[in-house]
Design an enzyme around this catalytic site. Structure first.
Site, PDB file in Angstrom:
ATOM      1  N   ARG A 181       9.428 -26.933  12.073  1.00 57.96           N
ATOM      2  CA  ARG A 181       8.995 -28.268  11.663  1.00 57.96           C
ATOM      3  C   ARG A 181       8.077 -28.136  10.453  1.00 57.96           C
ATOM      4  O   ARG A 181       7.227 -27.241  10.392  1.00 57.96           O
ATOM      5  CB  ARG A 181       8.262 -29.001  12.805  1.00 57.96           C
ATOM      6  CG  ARG A 181       9.181 -29.593  13.868  1.00 57.96           C
ATOM      7  CD  ARG A 181      10.005 -30.734  13.301  1.00 57.96           C
ATOM      8  NE  ARG A 181      10.857 -31.393  14.287  1.00 57.96           N
ATOM      9  CZ  ARG A 181      12.126 -31.119  14.504  1.00 57.96           C
ATOM     10  NH1 ARG A 181      12.686 -30.121  13.827  1.00 57.96           N
ATOM     11  NH2 ARG A 181      12.834 -31.807  15.388  1.00 57.96           N
ATOM     12  N   GLU A 183      10.497 -35.512   4.431  1.00 63.40           N
ATOM     13  CA  GLU A 183      11.934 -35.331   4.219  1.00 63.40           C
ATOM     14  C   GLU A 183      12.580 -36.685   3.925  1.00 63.40           C
ATOM     15  O   GLU A 183      12.339 -37.645   4.663  1.00 63.40           O
ATOM     16  CB  GLU A 183      12.569 -34.692   5.452  1.00 63.40           C
ATOM     17  CG  GLU A 183      12.025 -33.295   5.739  1.00 63.40           C
ATOM     18  CD  GLU A 183      12.642 -32.631   6.962  1.00 63.40           C
ATOM     19  OE1 GLU A 183      13.543 -33.242   7.590  1.00 63.40           O
ATOM     20  OE2 GLU A 183      12.236 -31.508   7.291  1.00 63.40           O
ATOM     21  N   HIS A 205      17.272 -29.132   5.938  1.00 65.22           N
ATOM     22  CA  HIS A 205      17.138 -29.380   7.381  1.00 65.22           C
ATOM     23  C   HIS A 205      18.503 -29.394   8.077  1.00 65.22           C
ATOM     24  O   HIS A 205      18.876 -30.368   8.731  1.00 65.22           O
ATOM     25  CB  HIS A 205      16.395 -30.703   7.635  1.00 65.22           C
ATOM     26  CG  HIS A 205      15.782 -30.746   9.016  1.00 65.22           C
ATOM     27  ND1 HIS A 205      14.692 -31.525   9.332  1.00 65.22           N
ATOM     28  CD2 HIS A 205      16.107 -30.107  10.176  1.00 65.22           C
ATOM     29  CE1 HIS A 205      14.378 -31.378  10.612  1.00 65.22           C
ATOM     30  NE2 HIS A 205      15.223 -30.519  11.138  1.00 65.22           N
TER      31      HIS A 205
END
Length: 331
Positions: free
Chosen positions: A255, A284, A303
């Protein structure tokens, strides 16, 4: 016994078809009466919806689809307090991910709605991606690939100052030793790397958790696999990076909130960090003016560590097993 009413709120990764096939394989063709709601993710980004996070879809559309439904299976649907209040028949939510961040778990508990997840669904994919990022960072593969595509043939890259380093014989520190971290350890040891572990909640009797400062000071590469909590937020900052051997490598596939990325860029620019590889970020998508985008010796992916066909298939199968367990317990 009449078939159980099940809503499959799939998306374009864990698809409706995958979940329906898994249910039929696990329960037989007639155990459930399915209905389908297809969410727009990943063609439309997920995000916060009301009080839940990483969600996709529309509350009103979900409320309508839940009419008469006892079991809901989803990865991204927004199970907010408003949605749950309107779902009079709902008894079970199966969230096809490791943590139900798109579900108001407290509101579900108040209404007697059970919430189950599919832990470990992406452990193989995420572990392999972490090791791939580490190897790419150690040998600076994206930059070398771009160089060849640009028509260059740089024999000067054999200069000792330009060479990468090997994973074999390296000491790699793993912060977090759950399903993903433990799998990364097995892969690294197959490369003949020494593995150190820091995890205050370690349950594997074959491993020993070392203090984080010790892990950082001894590791030529560090890979993060911890959950983001109040305790772990910002756990890797300037002070921690300074503890690492000069020229070490940092990898984060867990994370973004675990890391101070400005401190990482400072460390890359000064040479304290030799390389860094990231799949997750503090915000993000990454802001177009982020210093990270122009930082030297980085490997960046958007991601997608868990984005494999097998992850989606595994999530569907684990969800079907969760429904089977629920039906058996409530038969």
């Amino acid at each position: 016994m009449s078939p159980t009413q099940v809503l499959i709120a799939g998306d374009h990764f864990v698809t409706d078809a995958l979940v329906l096939d898994a249910l039929r394989a696990e329960l037989g063709p007639d155990a459930v009466t399915p209905s389908v709601l297809t969410l727009p993710w990943p063609y439309e980004p997920y995000g916060p919806i009301a009080e839940v996070d990483e969600a996709s879809g529309d509350e009103d559309e979900l409320i309508a689809a839940l009419s008469g439904v006892e079991v809901a299976i989803t990865q991204m649907a927004p199970f907010t307090s408003r949605v749950l209040a309107a779902a009079d028949s709902l008894k079970l939510i199966v969230c096809c991910r490791g943590g139900p961040v798109n579900v108001n778990v407290a509101a579900a508990a108040e209404r007697g709605i059970e919430v189950r997840t599919t832990p470990g669904r992406n452990a193989v994919a995420a572990a392999e991606h972490a090791v791939a990022l580490l190897l790419a960072a150690l040998r600076q593969l994206p930059a070398r690939h771009a160089s060849v595509r640009a028509g260059e043939w740089r024999s000067d890259l054999y200069a000792l100052s330009e060479c990468g380093t090997e994973l074999g014989g390296a000491t790699v520190g793993l912060v977090g030793y759950g399903a993903i971290g433990s799998r990364v350890a097995r892969i690294l040891r197959a490369f003949d790397a020494e593995v150190l572990v820091h995890d205050p909640y370690l349950t594997d009797p074959a491993e020993t958790s070392v203090p984080l400062p010790e892990l950082l000071s001894r590791s030529t590469a560090v890979s993060l696999h911890a959950r983001l909590t109040d305790e772990t937020r910002g756990m890797i900052g300037a002070a921690e990076l300074a503890r690492m051997p000069r020229g070490a490598t940092l990898v984060n596939t867990a994370r973004g909130g675990l890391v101070d990325y400005d401190a990482v860029v400072d460390a890359l620019e000064s040479g304290q960090l030799g390389a860094a590889a990231f799949d997750v970020y503090e915000t993000e998508p990454v802001a177009t003016d982020s210093r990270l985008l122009s930082a030297p010796r980085t490997v960046l992916t958007p991601h997608l560590a868990g984005a494999t066909v097998q992850t989606a298939e595994r999530a569907a199968r684990l969800a079907a097993e969760a429904v089977a367990s629920y039906l058996k317990a409530n038969a």
